[in-house]
Design a protein around this motif. Structure first.
Motif, PDB file in Angstrom:
ATOM      1  N   THR A 105     -22.008  12.810   7.660  1.00 52.95           N
ATOM      2  CA  THR A 105     -20.557  13.377   7.598  1.00 52.95           C
ATOM      3  C   THR A 105     -20.126  13.344   6.303  1.00 52.95           C
ATOM      4  N   ILE A 106     -19.568  14.688   6.024  1.00 55.44           N
ATOM      5  CA  ILE A 106     -18.878  14.947   4.639  1.00 55.44           C
ATOM      6  C   ILE A 106     -17.220  14.736   4.870  1.00 55.44           C
ATOM      7  N   LYS A 107     -16.447  14.229   3.845  1.00 59.11           N
ATOM      8  CA  LYS A 107     -15.046  14.224   3.482  1.00 59.11           C
ATOM      9  C   LYS A 107     -14.685  14.494   2.283  1.00 59.11           C
ATOM     10  N   LEU A 108     -13.518  15.266   2.411  1.00 51.37           N
ATOM     11  CA  LEU A 108     -12.813  15.808   1.271  1.00 51.37           C
ATOM     12  C   LEU A 108     -11.602  15.102   0.948  1.00 51.37           C
ATOM     13  N   TRP A 109     -11.283  14.271   0.000  1.00 51.85           N
ATOM     14  CA  TRP A 109     -10.323  13.147  -0.261  1.00 51.85           C
ATOM     15  C   TRP A 109      -9.393  13.610  -1.412  1.00 51.85           C
ATOM     16  N   LYS A 110      -7.881  13.549  -1.164  1.00 52.42           N
ATOM     17  CA  LYS A 110      -7.159  13.954  -2.104  1.00 52.42           C
ATOM     18  C   LYS A 110      -6.332  12.654  -2.767  1.00 52.42           C
ATOM     19  N   VAL A 111      -6.632  12.289  -4.101  1.00 56.56           N
ATOM     20  CA  VAL A 111      -5.880  11.171  -4.755  1.00 56.56           C
ATOM     21  C   VAL A 111      -4.972  11.737  -5.666  1.00 56.56           C
ATOM     22  N   LYS A 112      -3.692  11.192  -5.321  1.00 53.99           N
ATOM     23  CA  LYS A 112      -2.634  11.491  -6.243  1.00 53.99           C
ATOM     24  C   LYS A 112      -1.894  10.543  -6.488  1.00 53.99           C
ATOM     25  N   ASP A 113      -1.358  10.113  -7.788  1.00 52.70           N
ATOM     26  CA  ASP A 113      -0.480   9.480  -8.326  1.00 52.70           C
ATOM     27  C   ASP A 113       0.926   9.644  -7.739  1.00 52.70           C
ATOM     28  N   ARG A 114       1.809   8.588  -7.515  1.00 54.71           N
ATOM     29  CA  ARG A 114       3.024   8.597  -6.925  1.00 54.71           C
ATOM     30  C   ARG A 114       3.748   7.517  -7.616  1.00 54.71           C
ATOM     31  N   LYS A 115       5.024   7.847  -7.751  1.00 57.97           N
ATOM     32  CA  LYS A 115       5.975   6.606  -8.328  1.00 57.97           C
ATOM     33  C   LYS A 115       6.441   5.790  -7.070  1.00 57.97           C
ATOM     34  N   VAL A 116       6.345   4.805  -7.256  1.00 60.46           N
ATOM     35  CA  VAL A 116       6.612   3.746  -6.272  1.00 60.46           C
ATOM     36  C   VAL A 116       7.735   2.718  -6.491  1.00 60.46           C
ATOM     37  N   LYS A 117       8.794   2.752  -5.942  1.00 57.54           N
ATOM     38  CA  LYS A 117      10.143   1.960  -6.379  1.00 57.54           C
ATOM     39  C   LYS A 117       9.877   0.372  -5.882  1.00 57.54           C
ATOM     40  N   LYS A 118       9.730  -0.564  -6.832  1.00 56.88           N
ATOM     41  CA  LYS A 118       9.683  -1.909  -6.555  1.00 56.88           C
ATOM     42  C   LYS A 118      11.035  -2.678  -6.851  1.00 56.88           C
ATOM     43  N   ALA A 119      11.415  -3.379  -5.833  1.00 58.02           N
ATOM     44  CA  ALA A 119      12.591  -4.307  -5.993  1.00 58.02           C
ATOM     45  C   ALA A 119      12.363  -5.513  -6.014  1.00 58.02           C
ATOM     46  N   ARG A 120      12.889  -6.391  -6.834  1.00 56.12           N
ATOM     47  CA  ARG A 120      12.891  -7.915  -6.997  1.00 56.12           C
ATOM     48  C   ARG A 120      14.252  -8.433  -7.146  1.00 56.12           C
TER      49      ARG A 120
END
Length: 416
Positions: A105-120
């Motif tokens: 099986t062959i798979k195509l993957w998309k890798v993307k950067d995303r801004k993640v908001k972190k609350a402390r």
């Protein structure tokens, strides 16, 4: 788990590592703001004959599970999750695309950067914000819709209420961090009866090929439920089988050309414009000197295990058990250069056959300028050769855990 394949992207800024457990780990180069060569890509530096004094360093970017173990109930066959090949695709809109395959099986993957908001959350706004003792919990989310985020496939949950039962009012501090996530875009399945051994992207950026022992299929990246069989070497009677496909590669410039190698030591160059089925319209590259007097053992070691095109597409680099060979596209009778790798093992071919070592497969690769070739050997040895350097001996480098030692050895090779 043990590494099964490694693939750099064209820029050299990213490297993907696949293992036997079906995982893919992606690394990226560290920020080069303080380096003198920050404005040049690695290929540009090689073209300028510039040698960086600092070896490239990569940092962890992300990882994800690409394949899981499967079972084919029709054939009563277990399909392991091991990653056989990885291939980077053209990057679009800041996202990375990579093809991965196991045996079926062959798979195509998309890798993307995303801004993640972190609350402390902290106990009191009057306490020092830099104090780690005030950290009670950490909750992550990707957008305002409350969709939970995943860090490399693991859900991040807050355990503050169970650890700190205090009900006092808390203050929240929010900041944004870059994180990468992977998503499967396409699954290309049920097209190969034998184990897949090669993947190659076309220069048109729209198609790719996958090859197993007897067939090569042409795919469109956007169409996962249909492929075209362009090469079929399966005979009507399997007892008449004389060779299998070992590797396949698209030409880096001409989208209509592809080359594939066989276990008989042949390289076939085909033009997809001539025929829909390209089996009988191939140009054959073979070393006539090696095919003069043959024996059972010499036929085994003549099997080509890997082929590569340089970026200019003028040559073909091939690797068999004994040698690394460089072929000119305009001369199919013999290679223009032969680099001996395992010539010292020729008197021991019978022993290698008895312990099955003679069937070991070795890959090869080229530098960005197409002048340096590298391939592996036994005992953690790496052989590096320079085309046009006046010597076919090359250099032997032992793989070391110390990257500074390895970089120093490579720089000494280039300077010499």
């Amino acid at each position: 788990d043990r590494i099964s394949t490694v693939e750099f992207d064209k820029s050299g800024d990213y490297v993907a590592v696949g293992d036997r457990g079906g995982r893919i780990v992606i690394f990226e180069t560290k920020d080069g703001k303080n380096t003198a060569d920050q404005h040049y890509s690695r290929n540009q530096l090689e073209q300028l004959d510039y040698v960086s004094l600092n070896h490239p360093e990569y940092r962890y970017k992300t990882e994800f599970q690409s394949h899981e173990p499967e079972f084919d109930y029709l054939k009563s066959l277990e399909i392991e999750e091991k990653i056989n090949k990885l291939k980077w695709c053209t990057s679009l809109s800041g996202s990375l695309f990579i093809l991965s395959t196991n045996d079926k099986t062959i798979k195509l993957w998309k890798v993307k950067d995303r801004k993640v908001k972190k609350a402390r959350e902290i106990d009191s706004p009057h306490q020092l914000l830099s104090s780690e003792n005030t950290l009670l919990s950490e909750r992550s989310f990707m957008n305002e819709q409350g969709i939970p985020s995943f860090a490399n496939g693991n859900h991040v949950e807050s355990g503050a209420n169970s650890i700190f039962p205090s009900q006092e009012p808390r203050s929240k501090i929010a900041n944004y961090e870059d994180t990468a996530y992977a998503r499967c875009r396409r699954v290309y399945a049920h097209a190969h009866d034998f184990n897949i051994n090669s993947l190659s992207n076309n220069s048109d950026g729209e198609t790719f090929i996958s090859a197993d022992d007897l067939r090569i299929n042409l795919w469109n990246l956007e169409v996962s439920n249909q492929s075209f069989n362009i090469i079929d070497m399966k005979p009507s009677n399997m007892e008449e089988l004389t060779e299998v496909i070992t590797s396949a590669e698209f030409h880096p410039i001409h989208c209509n050309l592809l080359a594939y190698s066989s276990s008989r030591g042949f390289i076939r160059l085909v033009d997809m414009r001539q025929s829909a089925l390209c089996d009988y319209s191939a140009r054959i590259f073979q070393d006539e000197e090696c095919h003069g007097s043959r024996s059972f053992l010499t036929e085994i070691v003549a099997s080509i295990t890997d082929i590569k095109f340089p970026v200019d597409g003028r040559h073909i680099l091939s690797r068999d058990y004994m040698n690394l060979k460089l072929w000119d596209m305009h001369m199919d009778s013999s290679p223009v250069a032969t680099f001996k790798i395992h010539e010292h093992l020729r008197p021991k071919l019978c022993d290698l056959y008895n312990n099955d070592s003679i069937f070991d497969k070795f890959e090869c690769c080229l530098s960005g300028d197409g002048l340096h070739f590298a391939t592996g050997s036994y005992s953690n040895l790496l052989r590096i050769f320079f085309h046009g350097g006046g010597s076919d001996e090359g250099a032997t480098i032992e793989a070391s855990k110390d990257p500074n030692w390895l970089a120093a050895s490579f720089l000494s090779l280039i300077s010499s």
